[in-house]
Write an enzyme that holds these catalytic residues in place. Structure first.
Site, PDB file in Angstrom:
ATOM      1  N   LYS A 125      58.464 -18.037 -40.580  1.00  0.00           N
ATOM      2  CA  LYS A 125      57.480 -17.368 -39.718  1.00  0.00           C
ATOM      3  C   LYS A 125      58.044 -17.348 -38.309  1.00  0.00           C
ATOM      4  CE  LYS A 125      53.269 -15.605 -39.830  1.00  0.00           C
ATOM      5  NZ  LYS A 125      52.541 -14.900 -40.895  1.00  0.00           N
ATOM      6  N   ASP A 165      52.413  -9.503 -38.308  1.00  0.00           N
ATOM      7  CA  ASP A 165      51.284 -10.441 -38.367  1.00  0.00           C
ATOM      8  C   ASP A 165      50.401 -10.051 -37.185  1.00  0.00           C
ATOM      9  OD1 ASP A 165      50.401 -13.158 -39.748  1.00  0.00           O
ATOM     10  OD2 ASP A 165      50.116 -13.512 -37.620  1.00  0.00           O
TER      11      ASP A 165
HETATM   12  P1  NDP Z   1      45.790  -7.955 -36.262  1.00  0.00           P
HETATM   13  O1  NDP Z   1      46.477  -8.256 -34.991  1.00  0.00           O
HETATM   14  O2  NDP Z   1      45.914  -6.613 -36.857  1.00  0.00           O
HETATM   15  O3  NDP Z   1      44.227  -8.280 -36.137  1.00  0.00           O
HETATM   16  C1  NDP Z   1      43.775  -9.549 -35.800  1.00  0.00           C
HETATM   17  C2  NDP Z   1      42.270  -9.471 -35.638  1.00  0.00           C
HETATM   18  O4  NDP Z   1      41.748 -10.781 -35.488  1.00  0.00           O
HETATM   19  C3  NDP Z   1      41.861  -8.706 -34.388  1.00  0.00           C
HETATM   20  O5  NDP Z   1      40.621  -8.079 -34.616  1.00  0.00           O
HETATM   21  C4  NDP Z   1      41.730  -9.812 -33.345  1.00  0.00           C
HETATM   22  O6  NDP Z   1      40.845  -9.508 -32.285  1.00  0.00           O
HETATM   23  C5  NDP Z   1      41.167 -10.931 -34.188  1.00  0.00           C
HETATM   24  N1  NDP Z   1      41.575 -12.206 -33.593  1.00  0.00           N
HETATM   25  C6  NDP Z   1      42.842 -12.681 -33.468  1.00  0.00           C
HETATM   26  N2  NDP Z   1      42.850 -13.852 -32.835  1.00  0.00           N
HETATM   27  C7  NDP Z   1      41.563 -14.099 -32.538  1.00  0.00           C
HETATM   28  C8  NDP Z   1      40.915 -15.165 -31.897  1.00  0.00           C
HETATM   29  N3  NDP Z   1      41.601 -16.220 -31.422  1.00  0.00           N
HETATM   30  N4  NDP Z   1      39.568 -15.106 -31.785  1.00  0.00           N
HETATM   31  C9  NDP Z   1      38.861 -14.050 -32.274  1.00  0.00           C
HETATM   32  N5  NDP Z   1      39.426 -13.008 -32.897  1.00  0.00           N
HETATM   33  C10 NDP Z   1      40.747 -13.037 -33.035  1.00  0.00           C
HETATM   34  O7  NDP Z   1      46.306  -9.086 -37.293  1.00  0.00           O
HETATM   35  P2  NDP Z   1      46.226  -9.099 -38.879  1.00  0.00           P
HETATM   36  O8  NDP Z   1      44.997  -8.394 -39.328  1.00  0.00           O
HETATM   37  O9  NDP Z   1      47.542  -8.682 -39.389  1.00  0.00           O
HETATM   38  O10 NDP Z   1      46.093 -10.665 -39.172  1.00  0.00           O
HETATM   39  C11 NDP Z   1      44.837 -11.321 -39.315  1.00  0.00           C
HETATM   40  C12 NDP Z   1      45.026 -12.631 -40.072  1.00  0.00           C
HETATM   41  O11 NDP Z   1      45.587 -12.366 -41.365  1.00  0.00           O
HETATM   42  C13 NDP Z   1      45.981 -13.627 -39.417  1.00  0.00           C
HETATM   43  O12 NDP Z   1      45.527 -14.945 -39.715  1.00  0.00           O
HETATM   44  C14 NDP Z   1      47.287 -13.381 -40.150  1.00  0.00           C
HETATM   45  O13 NDP Z   1      48.154 -14.503 -40.107  1.00  0.00           O
HETATM   46  C15 NDP Z   1      46.757 -13.138 -41.550  1.00  0.00           C
HETATM   47  N6  NDP Z   1      47.665 -12.441 -42.457  1.00  0.00           N
HETATM   48  C16 NDP Z   1      48.145 -11.202 -42.138  1.00  0.00           C
HETATM   49  C17 NDP Z   1      48.983 -10.541 -43.012  1.00  0.00           C
HETATM   50  C18 NDP Z   1      49.428  -9.150 -42.775  1.00  0.00           C
HETATM   51  O14 NDP Z   1      50.008  -8.547 -43.689  1.00  0.00           O
HETATM   52  N7  NDP Z   1      49.180  -8.546 -41.624  1.00  0.00           N
HETATM   53  C19 NDP Z   1      49.448 -11.189 -44.261  1.00  0.00           C
HETATM   54  C20 NDP Z   1      48.797 -12.451 -44.548  1.00  0.00           C
HETATM   55  C21 NDP Z   1      47.971 -13.050 -43.639  1.00  0.00           C
HETATM   56  P3  NDP Z   1      41.472  -9.175 -30.839  1.00  0.00           P
HETATM   57  O15 NDP Z   1      42.201  -7.894 -31.019  1.00  0.00           O
HETATM   58  O16 NDP Z   1      40.279  -9.087 -29.957  1.00  0.00           O
HETATM   59  O17 NDP Z   1      42.372 -10.336 -30.507  1.00  0.00           O
END
Ligand code: NDP
Length: 450
Positions: A125, A165
């Site tokens: 990662k 991510d």
């Molecule tokens: P994105 O950046 O596309 O979206 C993240 C979302 O979560 C946004 O809406 C963001 O809001 C919100 N978010 C992030 N941090 C915070 C926080 N501290 N408090 C509140 N809201 C938060 O990321 P992904 O959708 O790709 O990833 C989401 C999760 O899924 C993560 O845990 C990631 O590790 C996991 N994941 C992702 C994969 C992938 O293929 N993308 C694969 C497997 C797991 P804001 O924009 O306001 O920060």
């Protein structure tokens, strides 16, 4: 239990101030107890001691110039955790909260997740404490190029294959691949999550969210139930949340929430997916704008959340899909979900539930799919992208989606059968951890002390 305590104490001394990493290690070690007690070989080969120590940790300076001509500096990371099963594989996260502990927790989880997919990929990662919010396209490009100016020498299609991510999507992957290609002269499958125009796989964008819903479907099916008509809570509004919501609709469920760091949208009749995509994928704005298009929906600002948790989990529903970030679902949230009659939780995010929250779900014996199993569809489809790149093929949407379904089903069966083998059939945390561990540990033993 002393080995858990001893391991955590040792890590606290040798890798200080990495709370999320200790949390991830503790959760895994806790469920490995039955297999460690009955298998001396793991102790003899110091498997735990080796597994918690990354094979390689790369930390580097990322200097770049902003639009005002000022030099900015961020910290870059790539943790190459374990390559027993294949090249390091795992995403890059760009978020201001990123530090070594967060990347290590994600990398550690990735080892077991990747093993569970049954595909030949190791765990890694990376990322940076860079905040993409409010940055211009030029700033994002210059940051990505500088990040790769160091990282390019450590990655490659058979050594370490990063993906996206939080904060890293197809645009960032494009800028990073472009710089990698310029520096190395190689046009190869070094990244996954690429644009469909130049080597990306169909379904990769949707895969984590779709997979997380397939996982929920298999958990429900095992109890003779289906997703049809179920009210669902989804947190997050990014890649994983959007495609979780899309697949929930396709399978007849009704997702009623989404959230970002500014607050939660609650739309009683169901989240409007077109509006959500327009706000987040096209305009890239805050979620409070959702209610301008849908005045009947409610926006709960983050400032109004309960002190002991997250407003999204206090809304009554039958299923919950945490898809935002780590530790976004507290013990109090878990108790509220159970009290409101939730029957299943499938985690799209990595480690979204605190350890106490997980205990609440396990005690209540609801269907609980831990992230390392339920969100493995993303990395699995990344591996399908690698396979297409290496064989110069391009599979159809239906073909990749079908493979994703099969992989998610196998992950569910692997975790549930292993849980049953160890006498706790409902405990998919134990099942997923032991199934993943066994594969990696046995490969490590066969490969000698390296
Ligand atoms: P994105 O950046 O596309 O979206 C993240 C979302 O979560 C946004 O809406 C963001 O809001 C919100 N978010 C992030 N941090 C915070 C926080 N501290 N408090 C509140 N809201 C938060 O990321 P992904 O959708 O790709 O990833 C989401 C999760 O899924 C993560 O845990 C990631 O590790 C996991 N994941 C992702 C994969 C992938 O293929 N993308 C694969 C497997 C797991 P804001 O924009 O306001 O920060």
């Amino acid at each position: 239990m002393t080995y858990i305590h001893d391991t955590i104490v040792r890590l606290q001394k040798t890798s200080p101030a990495q709370a999320e990493f200790y949390q991830a290690v503790e959760e895994v070690l806790d469920s490995l107890q039955p297999i460690l007690e009955t298998n001396e070989k793991y102790q003899k080969h110091a498997i735990i001691e080796r597994m918690v120590e990354p094979e390689r940790q790369i930390m580097f300076r990322v200097p770049w110039v902003d639009d005002q001509g000022n030099v900015q500096v961020n910290k870059g990371y790539r943790i190459e955790f374990n390559s027993a099963l294949g090249p390091y594989k795992g995403g890059l996260r760009f978020h201001p909260s990123v530090n070594a502990g967060i990347i290590k927790f994600l990398g550690f989880e990735q080892i077991f997740k990747n093993a569970l997919t049954g595909l030949p990929i190791g765990g890694g990662k990376g990322g940076a404490n860079f905040d993409p919010k409010g940055k211009s396209d030029g700033e994002i490009m210059r940051f990505c190029q500088s990040f790769i100016n160091e990282l390019y020498r450590h990655i490659g299609p058979t050594t370490d294959v990063p993906a996206g991510d939080i904060g890293v999507g197809a645009r960032e992957i494009g800028y990073m691949f472009g710089q990698y290609k310029r520096l190395t002269g190689n046009y190869d499958g070094v990244f996954t999550g690429k644009s469909l125009l130049w080597g990306g796989s169909l379904v990769r964008k949707e895969a984590t969210g779709y997979g997380c819903v397939y996982f929920a479907q298999y958990m429900l099916e095992a109890k003779g139930d289906t997703l049809a008509g179920k009210r669902c809570l989804v947190s997050g509004a990014g890649n994983v949340a959007i495609y979780t919501i899309e697949k929930l609709y396709q399978l007849g469920a009704v997702p009623v929430t989404c959230s970002d760091s500014s607050g939660t949208v609650y739309h009683e009749t169901g989240i409007n997916l077109d509006t959500l995509k327009e706000l987040k994928e096209v305009r890239k704005v805050r979620l409070n704008e959702y209610v301008a298009a849908h005045p009947e929906a409610k926006f709960i600002p983050a400032a109004d959340y309960p002190a002991d948790g997250n407003a999204v989990w206090r809304i009554p529903a039958q299923l919950a899909f945490p898809c935002a970030t780590q530790n976004e679902l507290s013990e109090a949230d878990a108790k509220a979900l159970v009290a409101n009659g939730v029957i299943g939780v499938s985690e799209g995010a990595n480690m979204p539930s605190t350890q106490d929250a997980v205990e609440v779900f396990l005690d209540a014996k609801i269907s609980y799919g831990p992230g390392k199993a339920a969100n493995a569809g993303g990395v699995a489809t990344s591996q399908l992208e690698m396979a297409q790149n290496a064989s110069m093929q391009r599979w159809s949407f239906e073909e990749v989606d079908e493979k994703l379904k099969v992989i998610m089903k196998n992950i569910f069966l692997n975790a549930s059968e292993t849980a049953a083998e160890f006498g706790e059939p409902h405990n998919l945390v134990l099942g997923a951890n032991i199934a993943g561990f066994r594969k990696v540990a046995d490969a490590m033993i066969e490969q000698g002390v390296v």
